[in-house]
Design a protein around this motif. Structure first.
Motif, PDB file in Angstrom:
ATOM      1  N   ASN A  44       0.813  -1.141  -0.134  1.00  0.00           N
ATOM      2  CA  ASN A  44      -0.114  -0.047   0.502  1.00  0.00           C
ATOM      3  C   ASN A  44       1.077   1.113   0.380  1.00  0.00           C
ATOM      4  OD1 ASN A  44      -2.565   0.944   0.203  1.00  0.00           O
ATOM      5  ND2 ASN A  44      -2.293   2.018   1.748  1.00  0.00           N
ATOM      6  N   GLN A  45       0.327   2.288  -0.575  1.00  0.00           N
ATOM      7  CA  GLN A  45       1.240   3.463  -1.081  1.00  0.00           C
ATOM      8  C   GLN A  45       1.831   4.039   0.303  1.00  0.00           C
ATOM      9  OE1 GLN A  45       1.421   5.132  -3.579  1.00  0.00           O
ATOM     10  NE2 GLN A  45       3.265   6.216  -2.569  1.00  0.00           N
ATOM     11  N   ASP A  46       1.493   3.624   2.102  1.00  0.00           N
ATOM     12  CA  ASP A  46       1.625   4.039   3.369  1.00  0.00           C
ATOM     13  C   ASP A  46       2.602   3.312   3.733  1.00  0.00           C
ATOM     14  OD1 ASP A  46      -1.020   5.569   2.778  1.00  0.00           O
ATOM     15  OD2 ASP A  46      -2.040   4.309   4.558  1.00  0.00           O
ATOM     16  N   SER A  47       2.851   1.965   3.087  1.00  0.00           N
ATOM     17  CA  SER A  47       4.067   1.011   3.572  1.00  0.00           C
ATOM     18  C   SER A  47       4.690   0.986   2.265  1.00  0.00           C
ATOM     19  CB  SER A  47       3.347  -0.311   4.075  1.00  0.00           C
ATOM     20  OG  SER A  47       2.913   0.245   5.029  1.00  0.00           O
ATOM     21  N   GLY A  65      -8.359  -5.029  -4.185  1.00  0.00           N
ATOM     22  CA  GLY A  65      -8.285  -3.581  -3.062  1.00  0.00           C
ATOM     23  C   GLY A  65      -7.958  -3.392  -2.139  1.00  0.00           C
ATOM     24  N   GLN A  66      -8.532  -5.057  -1.289  1.00  0.00           N
ATOM     25  CA  GLN A  66      -9.005  -4.734  -0.005  1.00  0.00           C
ATOM     26  C   GLN A  66      -7.571  -4.494   0.937  1.00  0.00           C
ATOM     27  OE1 GLN A  66     -10.611  -8.511   1.632  1.00  0.00           O
ATOM     28  NE2 GLN A  66      -9.542  -7.958   3.618  1.00  0.00           N
ATOM     29  N   ILE A  67      -8.078  -4.085   2.071  1.00  0.00           N
ATOM     30  CA  ILE A  67      -6.431  -3.651   2.435  1.00  0.00           C
ATOM     31  C   ILE A  67      -6.418  -4.569   3.617  1.00  0.00           C
ATOM     32  CG2 ILE A  67      -5.587  -1.408   3.861  1.00  0.00           C
ATOM     33  CD1 ILE A  67      -5.399  -0.930   1.338  1.00  0.00           C
ATOM     34  N   VAL A  82       1.773  -2.267   5.784  1.00  0.00           N
ATOM     35  CA  VAL A  82      -0.226  -2.003   5.391  1.00  0.00           C
ATOM     36  C   VAL A  82       0.348  -2.525   3.866  1.00  0.00           C
ATOM     37  CG1 VAL A  82      -2.273  -0.631   4.842  1.00  0.00           C
ATOM     38  CG2 VAL A  82      -1.058  -0.253   6.524  1.00  0.00           C
ATOM     39  N   CYS A  83      -0.620  -3.388   3.505  1.00  0.00           N
ATOM     40  CA  CYS A  83      -0.642  -4.145   1.856  1.00  0.00           C
ATOM     41  C   CYS A  83      -1.948  -4.025   1.493  1.00  0.00           C
ATOM     42  CB  CYS A  83      -0.016  -5.253   1.812  1.00  0.00           C
ATOM     43  SG  CYS A  83       1.511  -5.139   2.663  1.00  0.00           S
ATOM     44  N   ARG A  84      -2.423  -4.652  -0.345  1.00  0.00           N
ATOM     45  CA  ARG A  84      -2.991  -4.328  -0.581  1.00  0.00           C
ATOM     46  C   ARG A  84      -3.862  -5.819  -1.220  1.00  0.00           C
ATOM     47  NH1 ARG A  84      -6.089   0.276  -2.365  1.00  0.00           N
ATOM     48  NH2 ARG A  84      -4.980   1.933  -1.480  1.00  0.00           N
ATOM     49  N   LYS A  85      -4.737  -6.463  -1.447  1.00  0.00           N
ATOM     50  CA  LYS A  85      -4.945  -7.276  -1.896  1.00  0.00           C
ATOM     51  C   LYS A  85      -5.177  -7.307  -3.632  1.00  0.00           C
ATOM     52  CE  LYS A  85      -7.001  -9.874   1.219  1.00  0.00           C
ATOM     53  NZ  LYS A  85      -7.668 -11.408   1.473  1.00  0.00           N
ATOM     54  N   HIS A 143      -3.364  -5.703   7.070  1.00  0.00           N
ATOM     55  CA  HIS A 143      -1.933  -5.365   7.839  1.00  0.00           C
ATOM     56  C   HIS A 143      -0.912  -6.473   8.083  1.00  0.00           C
ATOM     57  CE1 HIS A 143      -3.548  -1.177   9.706  1.00  0.00           C
ATOM     58  NE2 HIS A 143      -5.103  -1.672   8.841  1.00  0.00           N
TER      59      HIS A 143
END
Length: 423
Positions: free
Chosen positions: A206-209, A234-236, A228-231, A238
């Motif tokens: 995810n952009q945050d991580s 699009g589901q976030i 923080v990752c993204r499937k 941790h």
């Protein structure tokens, strides 16, 4: 360790009584250097080392069959190998004239023996001992390699089972480019294996991580950290990531394990929210308690002021009127005035409150009788004032003493009730 081999020598006796060998004498060839046949035998043994399909026992059987080919008369030579609990040999002649043996050593420990036997006594020369020791060393080296390879295969199989069965998503990448993943990683992020292999590992960031993940890859960070990752959908989620670097096939690779901690994060967040709410409620309750305490103190203060005003009004207004009435009335009516005076005095005193507070089991009638007893009235006077019988007053006195816990004690009830007023 014994080979279990029994050496026998069979001979014939001539007519003159002399022993004669069964085999005709054959001259051994040159006794210097390693001959061509010995080199050829060693070469064929070396070729066995390239056959990855041979087990240890199958390898030893092939070696045993090759050893006689190193001699000029292989039909007269027998070879025997004992390795641990396994023993293998070529056909043993009916009788033997000589033998050579050498131990097989592995990791500094004697693990077997290699032996050759011949029908004639003049077959073996000095170089044959060296040849036998060379074969024994080659056998030991190859067996050590086979055992190491077997152990390596077993370890790889265990790692493969763990790699495939673990619940953590595992990704292997080379400087950020994915080269392998396990099924749990595919399931965790929703991408297919084909979509991930050769792609950037940051596809799931995810952009945050993203920045912290890139930094940890570059610096070779090996401590656990959260990201923080993204499937794919699009589901976030941790995740907790722990990674190690290894050298594999001449290059440095990074193996990272991803653990989904979204549920734990939600639980922790819920607990923190509950804790914050309880803390807020606790602070609010404390403030309310402080406010309630202030209200109760204010009420108590007002009660005391009311008592003071009541006492002042009774003393300044009512009591003078009662005194004037007492002077004008006869003795028969004056006792009612005395009772009224005592009652007004008790109204402004804490006697009734004390009884009701400390002796809640007393009935209203019993409290009324207690007030008359404290005023010095006899049971007869109380009966006349309340319009009840003397016996009823006597029973009430007994009940009062029991509830005041002075029953059976030599305590005057009137005196005891007066002491309550001063407590």
């Amino acid at each position: 360790m014994t080979s279990g081999l029994i050496l026998r020598r069979k001979t014939k006796v001539s007519a003159g009584g002399k022993k004669k060998s069964k085999i005709k004498d054959k001259k051994p060839k040159d006794n210097s250097g390693i001959q061509i046949k010995e080199l050829g035998c060693l070469y064929r043994i070396a070729l066995l080392h390239d056959n990855q399909e041979l087990s240890v026992n199958e390898y030893l059987r092939e070696v045993v069959n090759l050893i006689p080919t190193a001699f000029d008369f292989p039909d007269e030579i027998a070879a025997w190998i004992v390795f641990g609990d396994f023993a293998v040999n070529t056909s043993v002649p009916d009788y033997t004239e000589s033998d050579l043996a050498t131990d097989i050593w592995l990791y500094g420990e004697r693990v077997g023996v290699l032996k050759i036997l011949a029908e004639r006594s003049d077959v073996f020369v000095d170089r044959h001992k060296n040849f036998l020791e060379t074969v024994a060393r080659a056998v030991a080296t190859h067996i050590a390699r086979l055992q190491a390879e077997e152990e390596l295969r077993a370890r790889q199989e265990r790692l493969k089972i763990h790699y495939l069965a673990t619940f953590e998503g595992i990704v292997v990448h080379d400087n950020g480019i994915i080269i392998d993943i396990n099924p749990a990683f595919v399931e965790m992020f929703g991408f297919s294996r084909e979509e991930l292999i050769g792609n950037s590992v940051y596809i799931i960031a995810n952009q945050d991580s993203l920045e912290v993940m890139q930094k940890n890859v570059i610096t070779g960070h090996q401590e656990p950290y959260e990201a923080v990752c993204r499937k794919k959908n699009g589901q976030i989620i941790h995740t907790e990531i722990i990674a190690k670097e290894y050298h594999y096939e001449g290059r440095k690779i990074r193996v990272a394990a991803f653990r989904d901690v979204s549920t734990q994060k939600k639980t922790i967040s819920s607990l923190e929210e509950t804790r914050a709410r309880l803390l807020t409620e606790q602070i609010t309750l404390r403030k309310k308690n402080i406010a309630l305490k202030e209200v109760l103190e204010k009420i108590e203060e007002e009660k005391q002021q009311i008592k003071k005003r009541l006492q002042s009004n009774v003393d300044s207004i009512i009591m003078p009127v009662i005194h004037n009435l007492k002077v004008r009335l006869d003795d028969n009516h004056r006792r009612y005035i005395d009772l009224l005076e005592d009652s007004l005095t008790d109204i402004t005193a804490p006697f009734i409150d004390t009884l009701e507070t400390n002796f809640r089991k007393l009935s209203p009638r019993e409290i009324e009788i207690c007030n008359l007893i404290k005023s010095g009235r006899s049971s007869k006077d109380i009966a006349a004032i309340l319009g009840i019988s003397y016996q009823t007053v006597d029973k009430q006195r007994t009940s009062i003493r029991r509830k005041l816990k002075i029953s059976g004690q030599a305590i005057n009830l009137e005196s005891y009730l007066k002491t309550i007023t001063t407590k």
